[in-house]
Design an enzyme around this catalytic site. Sequence first.
Site, short mmCIF file in Angstrom:
data_model
loop_
_atom_site.label_atom_id
_atom_site.label_comp_id
_atom_site.label_asym_id
_atom_site.label_seq_id
_atom_site.Cartn_x
_atom_site.Cartn_y
_atom_site.Cartn_z
N TYR A 119 0.86 -1.18 0.00
CA TYR A 119 0.00 0.00 0.00
C TYR A 119 0.90 1.23 0.00
O TYR A 119 1.86 1.31 0.76
CB TYR A 119 -0.89 0.01 1.25
CG TYR A 119 -1.72 1.27 1.38
CD1 TYR A 119 -3.01 1.32 0.85
CD2 TYR A 119 -1.21 2.41 2.00
CE1 TYR A 119 -3.77 2.48 0.94
CE2 TYR A 119 -1.97 3.57 2.09
CZ TYR A 119 -3.24 3.58 1.56
OH TYR A 119 -3.99 4.73 1.65
N GLU A 207 -3.59 7.50 -4.14
CA GLU A 207 -3.53 6.21 -3.45
C GLU A 207 -3.25 5.08 -4.44
O GLU A 207 -3.97 4.92 -5.42
CB GLU A 207 -4.86 5.94 -2.72
CG GLU A 207 -4.81 4.71 -1.83
CD GLU A 207 -6.14 4.48 -1.11
OE1 GLU A 207 -7.17 4.34 -1.81
OE2 GLU A 207 -6.14 4.46 0.13
#
Length: 399
Positions: A119, A207
């Site tokens: 992530y 993101e």
Amino acid sequence: MNIHEYQAKALLRRFGAPVPDGHAVLKAEDFEAAAGSLPGPVWVVKSQIHAGGRGKGRFVEAEAGELGGVRLAKSVAEAKGFVEQMLGRTLVTKQTGPSGKQVNRLYVEEGSAIEKEFYLSALVDRESGWVAFVASTEGGMDIEEVAHATPEKIHTLTIDPVTGVQPHHGRTLSKALGLSGDLAKQASDLIGKLYEAFTSLDMAMLEINPLIVTKDGKLRCLDAKVSFDSNALYRHPELAELRDLTEEDDKEIEASKHDLAYIALDGTIGCMVNGAGLAMATLDIIKLYGEEPANFLDVGGGASEEKVTAAFKIITADPNVQGILVNIFGGIMKCDVIARGVIAAVRAVGLQVPLVVRLEGTNVEEGKRIIAESGLNVLPADDLDDAAQKIVAAVKKGA
Ligand code: GDP
Ligand code: MN
């Protein structure tokens, strides 16, 4: 302003970030050519909606065995079969709410062989005012859950805007993700490029979930979610064409035309307030007395009568609104202007629900007189507490 994954990936590619090749597909008949121009042997068909969790999402009226909004195919023919199951249908994910979102665009991408998922995101850290990167080895998962269950797996690094990204940031990121050798080099390179994209395009959020290592040792951005700081959009006129109005709330689109700070909510009491702080307090007090607000709306400091009229029309156009609370503390904003705007709007669109008006401050007597003489069925209130109780009682009575 939010954009689609395929648009975000095209922007990142421009800054040199590694993203898989792919093509957006807006019409079913264009799919085969788009998929055929990718090498295979795996193709990924991805629903493009402004919401995450597509992989684990479900289409409304999905048939048994039908998978989510992100699918892998081993041939163009198989991929083509997914188009019919996705395009035009409604996908429900954790982020869309129960009514889901209609899929009007697809993205077909060359498949990646995944070794590991990470992530990585960037946002503006409110405390320092610097861009912060958030990294975790727990990729492809709901990051809120990771932050809750295993906060030690979340690493944050902030970037001093004076120096920008430095080699030590790259080393910190690589360490956080457990990367060494050539992959550490790729990670350093990536964070510099993402920072460049983030700052030069005035992003509010970027993101990458997941960022992957492929089986042949390459870092790749497999998913990308980008939103821009709306207050900086005037500096990037070229980004305006990326806006997809079908993804936005009609009332919010109308509000943005009038430069009104409006956010649709799902309650029953429409609110028109001046000042963001007072608007938040108004939402709180409505909840305190047991009802839910239908919107946040800050008409701003020096709103004109036309702007107030537009705001009132947007509120009344919401079918969920069962009562309206106007709460104005006039400083720069004058109470008589608000009163005239409300009356003009009611004359234009009518008033089917109870309306409570609380006015205080500049020209308050004039404002109250205008409303009293209008003959409209307005419930006056003395203060915010009184106003909230009156509108909640009126809505409860009507329900
Ligand atoms: P999201 O569910 O909306 O976040 O959509 P993603 O783009 O993150 O895709 C969901 C998941 O599908 C990813 O976490 C991957 O596990 C998987 N996926 C997406 N693209 C590929 C690919 O090219 N190859 C493989 N093997 N899996 C993929
Ligand atoms: Mn994702």
